[in-house]
Scaffold this active site. Structure first.
Site, PDB file in Angstrom:
ATOM      1  CE  LYS A   1      39.269  29.332  35.027  1.00 33.06           C
ATOM      2  NZ  LYS A   1      39.711  30.673  35.369  1.00 33.06           N
TER       3      LYS A   1
ATOM      4  CD  GLU B   1      44.692  26.755  26.776  1.00 35.20           C
ATOM      5  OE1 GLU B   1      43.602  26.699  26.823  1.00 35.20           O
ATOM      6  OE2 GLU B   1      45.381  27.923  26.872  1.00 35.20           O
TER       7      GLU B   1
ATOM      8  CG  HIS C   1      40.545  27.789  30.545  1.00 40.45           C
ATOM      9  ND1 HIS C   1      41.618  28.742  30.457  1.00 40.45           N
ATOM     10  CD2 HIS C   1      40.978  27.010  29.456  1.00 40.45           C
ATOM     11  CE1 HIS C   1      42.411  28.675  29.477  1.00 40.45           C
ATOM     12  NE2 HIS C   1      42.146  27.605  28.790  1.00 40.45           N
TER      13      HIS C   1
ATOM     14  CG  ASN D   1      37.113  33.239  35.783  1.00 42.42           C
ATOM     15  OD1 ASN D   1      37.460  32.151  36.099  1.00 42.42           O
ATOM     16  ND2 ASN D   1      37.848  33.886  35.071  1.00 42.42           N
TER      17      ASN D   1
ATOM     18  CE1 TYR E   1      44.759  29.463  33.562  1.00 43.32           C
ATOM     19  CE2 TYR E   1      44.891  28.107  35.343  1.00 43.32           C
ATOM     20  CZ  TYR E   1      44.200  28.726  34.825  1.00 43.32           C
ATOM     21  OH  TYR E   1      42.917  28.753  34.653  1.00 43.32           O
TER      22      TYR E   1
HETATM   23  P1  IDP Z   1      41.027  33.932  30.694  1.00 41.50           P
HETATM   24  O1  IDP Z   1      40.829  32.771  31.805  1.00 41.50           O
HETATM   25  O2  IDP Z   1      39.570  34.448  30.358  1.00 41.50           O
HETATM   26  O3  IDP Z   1      41.691  33.401  29.581  1.00 41.50           O
HETATM   27  P2  IDP Z   1      43.414  34.866  31.426  1.00 41.50           P
HETATM   28  O4  IDP Z   1      43.990  36.450  31.199  1.00 41.50           O
HETATM   29  O5  IDP Z   1      44.257  33.975  30.764  1.00 41.50           O
HETATM   30  O6  IDP Z   1      42.200  34.633  31.450  1.00 41.50           O
HETATM   31  O7  IDP Z   1      43.695  34.710  32.986  1.00 41.50           O
HETATM   32  C1  IDP Z   1      43.786  33.216  33.421  1.00 41.50           C
HETATM   33  C2  IDP Z   1      43.011  33.206  34.791  1.00 41.50           C
HETATM   34  O8  IDP Z   1      43.515  33.971  35.912  1.00 41.50           O
HETATM   35  C3  IDP Z   1      41.585  34.020  34.807  1.00 41.50           C
HETATM   36  O9  IDP Z   1      40.311  33.044  34.309  1.00 41.50           O
HETATM   37  C4  IDP Z   1      41.353  34.485  36.151  1.00 41.50           C
HETATM   38  O10 IDP Z   1      40.849  33.228  36.827  1.00 41.50           O
HETATM   39  C5  IDP Z   1      42.752  34.469  36.792  1.00 41.50           C
HETATM   40  N1  IDP Z   1      43.080  35.924  36.737  1.00 41.50           N
HETATM   41  C6  IDP Z   1      43.296  36.623  35.674  1.00 41.50           C
HETATM   42  N2  IDP Z   1      43.854  37.728  36.027  1.00 41.50           N
HETATM   43  C7  IDP Z   1      43.965  37.945  37.481  1.00 41.50           C
HETATM   44  C8  IDP Z   1      43.960  39.123  38.303  1.00 41.50           C
HETATM   45  O11 IDP Z   1      44.473  40.030  38.129  1.00 41.50           O
HETATM   46  N3  IDP Z   1      43.936  38.619  39.829  1.00 41.50           N
HETATM   47  C9  IDP Z   1      43.617  37.301  40.002  1.00 41.50           C
HETATM   48  N4  IDP Z   1      43.280  36.427  39.344  1.00 41.50           N
HETATM   49  C10 IDP Z   1      43.380  36.673  37.756  1.00 41.50           C
END
Ligand code: IDP
Length: 154
Positions: free
Chosen positions: A12, A131, A118, A115, A52
């Site tokens: 990212k 994807e 992805h 984070n 997304y």
């Molecule tokens: P993942 O990246 O571990 O698969 P997902 O639930 O698919 O997690 O969420 C996609 C991305 O959205 C996450 O990596 C994170 O950066 C962001 N995200 C997920 N939940 C939240 C939230 O509650 N607040 C802000 N950002 C979030």
């Protein structure tokens, strides 16, 4: 080697800006995974929205799309035995505060919205196919023999 599979992974913009591309690639290489596709790009907004789309009703969706299009990303496809589940384990929990030390997020991140990486969800059966198709054309994924395969697999 019949249970080998391809999985989608992406560095990212936060990790790109912090110079962590090599670190992410290196960890996956060191594990024995085979790199079959990689590029660097500024992701078009339309493709980010598609990527997304499962989150489009969530309050964080707009910020997520803004962020992923805010700077270069490195989409990749990696191949190996049980690759999807193994990569998810190496990446760690979505929230870096919950991610174990030793995982990529556990070692390099502190914030849910920054984070680092992805990876396709191993609990979502169609995730990889979807994807990979969103981010790569077929001719961007290459076939070759992994030269150390005989030392990685029995
Ligand atoms: P993942 O990246 O571990 O698969 P997902 O639930 O698919 O997690 O969420 C996609 C991305 O959205 C996450 O990596 C994170 O950066 C962001 N995200 C997920 N939940 C939240 C939230 O509650 N607040 C802000 N950002 C979030």
């Amino acid at each position: 080697m019949s249970d080998h599979e391809r999985t989608f992974v992406m560095v990212k913009p936060d990790a790109f800006a912090r110079g962590l591309v090599g670190e992410v690639v290196s960890r996956l290489e060191d594990r024995g995974l085979k790199l079959v596709g990689i590029k660097v790009e500024n992701m078009p907004r339309e493709r980010a929205e598609e990527h997304y789309s499962e989150h489009e009703d969530k309050p964080f969706y707009d910020d997520l799309v803004d962020f992923i299009t805010s700077g270069p990303v490195v989409p990749m496809v990696w191949e190996g035995q049980d690759a999807t589940r193994q990569v998810r384990q190496m990446i760690g929990e979505t929230d870096p505060l919950e991610a174990e030390p030793g995982t990529i997020r556990g070692d390099y991140a502190l914030d849910l919205g920054r984070n680092v990486v992805h990876a396709a969800d191993h609990e979502d059966e169609g995730a990889n196919e979807r994807e990979i198709a969103i981010h790569f054309d077929d001719d961007e994924l290459i076939d070759y023999d992994q030269h150390d395969a005989e030392w990685l697999y029995e």
